[in-house]
Design a protein around this motif. Structure first.
Motif, PDB file in Angstrom:
ATOM      1  N   ILE A  66      -6.982  13.816  11.667  1.00 48.89           N
ATOM      2  CA  ILE A  66      -7.521  14.683  10.619  1.00 48.89           C
ATOM      3  C   ILE A  66      -7.657  13.893   9.321  1.00 48.89           C
ATOM      4  CG2 ILE A  66      -7.196  16.824   9.329  1.00 48.89           C
ATOM      5  CD1 ILE A  66      -5.360  17.777  11.597  1.00 48.89           C
ATOM      6  N   PRO A  67      -8.871  13.741   8.788  1.00 50.37           N
ATOM      7  CA  PRO A  67      -9.049  13.011   7.522  1.00 50.37           C
ATOM      8  C   PRO A  67      -8.729  13.900   6.334  1.00 50.37           C
ATOM      9  CG  PRO A  67     -11.162  13.743   8.331  1.00 50.37           C
ATOM     10  CD  PRO A  67     -10.155  14.160   9.376  1.00 50.37           C
ATOM     11  N   TYR A  68      -8.694  13.307   5.150  1.00 47.87           N
ATOM     12  CA  TYR A  68      -8.373  14.081   3.945  1.00 47.87           C
ATOM     13  C   TYR A  68      -9.453  15.107   3.641  1.00 47.87           C
ATOM     14  CZ  TYR A  68     -11.869  11.759   0.972  1.00 47.87           C
ATOM     15  OH  TYR A  68     -13.038  11.332   0.403  1.00 47.87           O
ATOM     16  N   THR A  69     -10.662  14.882   4.121  1.00 48.53           N
ATOM     17  CA  THR A  69     -11.764  15.814   3.851  1.00 48.53           C
ATOM     18  C   THR A  69     -11.617  17.130   4.609  1.00 48.53           C
ATOM     19  OG1 THR A  69     -13.022  14.695   5.607  1.00 48.53           O
ATOM     20  CG2 THR A  69     -13.431  13.978   3.353  1.00 48.53           C
TER      21      THR A  69
ATOM     22  N   ARG B 260      -3.456  16.407  -1.615  1.00 45.66           N
ATOM     23  CA  ARG B 260      -3.656  15.470  -2.725  1.00 45.66           C
ATOM     24  C   ARG B 260      -3.086  14.125  -2.285  1.00 45.66           C
ATOM     25  NH1 ARG B 260      -4.938  16.973  -7.703  1.00 45.66           N
ATOM     26  NH2 ARG B 260      -3.723  15.247  -8.576  1.00 45.66           N
ATOM     27  N   VAL B 261      -3.963  13.167  -2.086  1.00 46.58           N
ATOM     28  CA  VAL B 261      -3.553  11.850  -1.578  1.00 46.58           C
ATOM     29  C   VAL B 261      -3.790  10.812  -2.675  1.00 46.58           C
ATOM     30  CG1 VAL B 261      -3.897  10.090   0.186  1.00 46.58           C
ATOM     31  CG2 VAL B 261      -4.131  12.517   0.777  1.00 46.58           C
ATOM     32  N   LEU B 262      -2.730  10.093  -3.012  1.00 44.37           N
ATOM     33  CA  LEU B 262      -2.820   9.027  -4.013  1.00 44.37           C
ATOM     34  C   LEU B 262      -2.396   7.716  -3.359  1.00 44.37           C
ATOM     35  CD1 LEU B 262      -3.333   8.177  -6.957  1.00 44.37           C
ATOM     36  CD2 LEU B 262      -0.901   8.634  -7.408  1.00 44.37           C
ATOM     37  N   VAL B 263      -3.260   6.725  -3.459  1.00 43.90           N
ATOM     38  CA  VAL B 263      -2.980   5.403  -2.899  1.00 43.90           C
ATOM     39  C   VAL B 263      -2.793   4.427  -4.052  1.00 43.90           C
ATOM     40  CG1 VAL B 263      -3.817   3.532  -1.429  1.00 43.90           C
ATOM     41  CG2 VAL B 263      -4.358   5.910  -0.853  1.00 43.90           C
ATOM     42  N   ASN B 264      -1.649   3.754  -4.072  1.00 50.16           N
ATOM     43  CA  ASN B 264      -1.371   2.765  -5.116  1.00 50.16           C
ATOM     44  C   ASN B 264      -1.279   1.376  -4.482  1.00 50.16           C
ATOM     45  OD1 ASN B 264      -0.610   1.618  -7.624  1.00 50.16           O
ATOM     46  ND2 ASN B 264       1.538   1.698  -7.016  1.00 50.16           N
ATOM     47  N   LEU B 265      -2.043   0.438  -5.027  1.00 49.01           N
ATOM     48  CA  LEU B 265      -2.014  -0.944  -4.559  1.00 49.01           C
ATOM     49  C   LEU B 265      -1.147  -1.738  -5.523  1.00 49.01           C
ATOM     50  CD1 LEU B 265      -5.847  -1.376  -3.814  1.00 49.01           C
ATOM     51  CD2 LEU B 265      -4.069  -0.431  -2.337  1.00 49.01           C
ATOM     52  N   ALA B 266       0.072  -2.004  -5.106  1.00 48.72           N
ATOM     53  CA  ALA B 266       1.026  -2.683  -5.993  1.00 48.72           C
ATOM     54  C   ALA B 266       1.164  -4.155  -5.610  1.00 48.72           C
ATOM     55  CB  ALA B 266       2.393  -1.987  -5.891  1.00 48.72           C
ATOM     56  N   PRO B 267       1.270  -5.056  -6.612  1.00 42.31           N
ATOM     57  CA  PRO B 267       1.363  -4.815  -8.050  1.00 42.31           C
ATOM     58  C   PRO B 267       0.014  -4.437  -8.662  1.00 42.31           C
ATOM     59  CG  PRO B 267       1.363  -7.159  -7.627  1.00 42.31           C
ATOM     60  CD  PRO B 267       1.396  -6.507  -6.293  1.00 42.31           C
ATOM     61  N   ALA B 268       0.082  -3.634  -9.709  1.00 46.20           N
ATOM     62  CA  ALA B 268      -1.133  -3.060 -10.279  1.00 46.20           C
ATOM     63  C   ALA B 268      -1.843  -3.988 -11.254  1.00 46.20           C
ATOM     64  CB  ALA B 268      -0.779  -1.751 -10.995  1.00 46.20           C
TER      65      ALA B 268
ATOM     66  N   ILE C 163       0.869  -1.183   0.000  1.00 47.78           N
ATOM     67  CA  ILE C 163       0.000   0.000   0.000  1.00 47.78           C
ATOM     68  C   ILE C 163       0.902   1.227   0.000  1.00 47.78           C
ATOM     69  CG2 ILE C 163      -1.913   1.152   1.140  1.00 47.78           C
ATOM     70  CD1 ILE C 163      -2.606  -1.681   0.369  1.00 47.78           C
ATOM     71  N   GLU C 164       1.042   1.856  -1.158  1.00 49.35           N
ATOM     72  CA  GLU C 164       1.885   3.053  -1.289  1.00 49.35           C
ATOM     73  C   GLU C 164       0.992   4.287  -1.212  1.00 49.35           C
ATOM     74  OE1 GLU C 164       3.608   2.368  -5.068  1.00 49.35           O
ATOM     75  OE2 GLU C 164       5.105   0.933  -4.335  1.00 49.35           O
ATOM     76  N   VAL C 165       1.234   5.123  -0.231  1.00 49.67           N
ATOM     77  CA  VAL C 165       0.413   6.330  -0.034  1.00 49.67           C
ATOM     78  C   VAL C 165       1.297   7.563  -0.181  1.00 49.67           C
ATOM     79  CG1 VAL C 165      -1.188   7.540   1.491  1.00 49.67           C
ATOM     80  CG2 VAL C 165      -1.023   5.040   1.588  1.00 49.67           C
ATOM     81  N   ASP C 166       0.895   8.439  -1.075  1.00 47.01           N
ATOM     82  CA  ASP C 166       1.660   9.674  -1.315  1.00 47.01           C
ATOM     83  C   ASP C 166       0.760  10.876  -1.038  1.00 47.01           C
ATOM     84  OD1 ASP C 166       4.134  11.018  -2.469  1.00 47.01           O
ATOM     85  OD2 ASP C 166       2.548  11.831  -3.757  1.00 47.01           O
ATOM     86  N   SER C 167       1.282  11.829  -0.272  1.00 46.06           N
ATOM     87  CA  SER C 167       0.516  13.024   0.083  1.00 46.06           C
ATOM     88  C   SER C 167       1.314  14.275  -0.287  1.00 46.06           C
ATOM     89  CB  SER C 167       0.210  13.029   1.590  1.00 46.06           C
ATOM     90  OG  SER C 167      -0.412  14.233   1.973  1.00 46.06           O
ATOM     91  N   THR C 168       0.665  15.182  -1.030  1.00 47.96           N
ATOM     92  CA  THR C 168       1.299  16.455  -1.403  1.00 47.96           C
ATOM     93  C   THR C 168       0.282  17.584  -1.194  1.00 47.96           C
ATOM     94  OG1 THR C 168       0.606  16.158  -3.717  1.00 47.96           O
ATOM     95  CG2 THR C 168       2.827  15.416  -3.113  1.00 47.96           C
ATOM     96  N   ARG C 169       0.795  18.825  -1.165  1.00 48.65           N
ATOM     97  CA  ARG C 169      -0.088  19.978  -1.007  1.00 48.65           C
ATOM     98  C   ARG C 169      -0.826  20.211  -2.308  1.00 48.65           C
ATOM     99  NH1 ARG C 169       0.399  23.260   3.238  1.00 48.65           N
ATOM    100  NH2 ARG C 169      -0.421  25.013   2.040  1.00 48.65           N
ATOM    101  N   GLY C 170      -2.073  20.691  -2.189  1.00 47.78           N
ATOM    102  CA  GLY C 170      -2.875  20.961  -3.374  1.00 47.78           C
ATOM    103  C   GLY C 170      -4.352  20.883  -3.040  1.00 47.78           C
TER     104      GLY C 170
END
Length: 519
Positions: free
Chosen positions: A58-61, A66-74, A20-27
């Motif tokens: 604190i939830p994303y709401t 900007r939160v992107l979750v990648n379930l690898a392998p895709a 479970i790859e989770v990436d969070s950036t401002r936006g």
């Protein structure tokens, strides 16, 4: 900031690791899950947001992230709610609300469904996931509390159960210490189990001694059996009593059966299965329900009967495609379920106990009641069981109606053996086979080489067999099945060699060989 949490998904009856790859950036506020998720996985972001908020984070709401979750392998389809907990932990780490060490998380695997208030709900498939985690060399699996017993079946890996998201966070941060569990069940041979409590002890069946003997032989060697006879002769009662004479599971068989039940979500109290399964699907069941299937293939009745019994009452009433699909598992002990995106093998080594009437009205060939079916109807009914399928059923027996005097007078049944007594004899025969094959293997699945090794006949016995079968046009498969049944009969008597008497009994149990009609 990016963070990775280990999890897993179910593929057939095995688990596949998922990062479970989770990436969070401002936006602008954004939350998306990629990596071939199913609808239930995509919907998890709303459950996760509520669970995080109700756990005091604190939830994303509530923030511009900007939160992107990648379930690898895709390239593997992800299904089910078991990713809720690892996605929530990954999100909290990626948004710097949770401080954890990356190396620490690499040695741990998380699974669990989150409720809206932050509680962790139980999920399916925990046992194969724990087996996979141990094989990967991981130190710990974090699971819902309700799944602790199931996960701790596997020795050599630490299991921690959590009740809610707050507990999982506290454990990972080291702020709270949760108890860990390990398994103390391992080894070889039969495991301890309670006698099946079905209420159908074989001693309550009046008469039908030949059928009882045939069931004893079937249970001893793992042989498939077909019982045919008029309505009310006791076929269904015999089949239900059959489960009470089966030997206990070996440790290896119990683990296989428990894994299947875990994937299907049928485990009771999350403990290892100790009794052999008894499955009796109705003849209106769909092919997917019996054989297995679905968009993401799941085990069907024939796989849930693995290491146990599949009882098919009124077998001619089942759809033809279902019956013909039984040929592969009866021969090879597994079934292949293929879909456009994937193909899955499910283990399906069971004892088939089938029952049928000789015709639609049930009285073809009966000595006391006349059949009212047209001859063509009788032939069509009997041909629903194809020759290749019938050839794969080791034992065929006629179950005639017993007389009223035999059923009603107790003095005629004083010597009827109890299920417990018969079961001890069967266990002794199974132990001989366990030692012979150095594992949980029965005579019914001997290979050609093993038949040649363990079913040797002296010249006199072979001549007797050749003479007895000379007028029967039987296949090589039927010939080998006669030898296998003979070997089982010899094991029941603790005999080293197969004798003429064993061969004669085995031939008698192959009633359909060379016959055209059930009558």
């Amino acid at each position: 900031m990016s963070h990775t949490v280990r999890s897993a998904t179910i593929y057939g009856i095995n688990a596949v690791p998922v990062d479970i790859e989770v990436d969070s950036t401002r936006g602008l506020r954004f939350f998306n899950i990629v990596g071939l998720p199913s609808k239930s996985v995509e919907e998890s972001k709303d459950r996760i947001a509520s669970a995080i908020r109700n756990s005091g984070y604190i939830p994303y709401t509530a923030q511009n992230k900007r939160v992107l979750v990648n379930l690898a392998p895709a390239d593997i389809k992800k299904e089910g709610p078991l990713f809720d907990l690892p996605i929530a932990i990954g999100y909290l780490a990626a948004t710097e609300q949770l401080t954890i060490n990356s190396d620490y998380m690499k040695a741990r695997l998380l699974i669990g469904e989150l409720s809206l208030d932050g509680r962790v709900r139980p999920v399916k498939g925990v046992l194969p996931i724990t087996i996979m985690a141990k094989g990967m060399g991981l130190e710990e699996v974090i699971v819902p509390c309700e799944n602790i017993k199931e996960a701790s079946i596997i020795p050599g890996i630490r299991v921690v159960g959590v009740k809610n998201l707050g507990q999982a966070i506290g454990h990972i941060e080291g702020k709270i210490k949760l108890p860990s569990f390990t398994n103390n069940l391992s080894g070889k041979g039969f495991i301890k189990s309670e006698e099946p409590k079905t209420g159908f002890d074989i001693s309550i069946i009046r008469g039908q001694e030949s059928a009882k003997r045939a069931l004893t032989i079937a249970a001893s060697g793992g042989h498939n059996i077909l019982m045919y006879g008029p309505p009310g002769s006791g076929k269904t009662l015999l089949a239900k009593a059959f489960s009470t004479i089966l030997p206990p599971l070996t440790y290896e068989e119990a683990l296989e059966t428990t894994r299947l039940f875990s994937v299907a979500g049928l485990l009771k109290n999350g403990t290892i299965v100790t009794n052999r399964p008894f499955r009796d699907p109705h003849h209106t069941a769909s092919p997917n329900a019996v054989i297995g299937g679905g968009t993401i293939p799941r085990p069907g009745e024939i796989s849930l009967a693995h290491n146990g019994v599949l009882f098919m009452d009124e077998i001619p009433e089942f759809p033809r495609n279902v019956l013909e699909a039984l040929r592969q598992p009866l021969e090879e002990g597994h079934v292949s379920v293929s879909r456009a995106a994937l193909s899955v093998d499910f283990p399906s080594r069971f004892i088939l106990v089938a029952a049928m009437n000789p015709c639609p009205c049930g009285y073809f060939g009966d000595k006391t009641k006349e059949c009212v079916c047209h001859p063509g109807v009788v032939t069509k009914y009997q041909k629903k069981i194809s020759g290749p399928l019938l050839d794969r059923i080791d034992i065929h027996i006629n179950v005639p109606r017993e007389t009223l005097r035999k059923i009603a007078l107790p003095e005629n049944n004083k010597e009827s053996e109890s299920s417990a007594s018969v079961r001890e004899k069967i266990i002794s025969a199974r132990m001989i086979q366990y030692k012979r094959f150095n594992g949980p293997k029965t005579n019914s699945i001997m290979s050609i080489k093993e038949i040649e090794k363990y079913c040797k006949l002296d010249t006199d016995t072979f001549n007797f067999l050749e003479f007895a079968l000379k007028k029967k046009n039987i296949s090589a498969r039927s010939f080998h099945k006669i030898l296998k049944i003979s070997r089982t009969i010899a094991d029941l008597e603790s005999a080293d060699k197969i004798s003429k008497e064993h061969i004669a009994q085995a031939i008698h149990l192959r009633a359909f060989d060379g016959l055209i009609s059930l009558g």
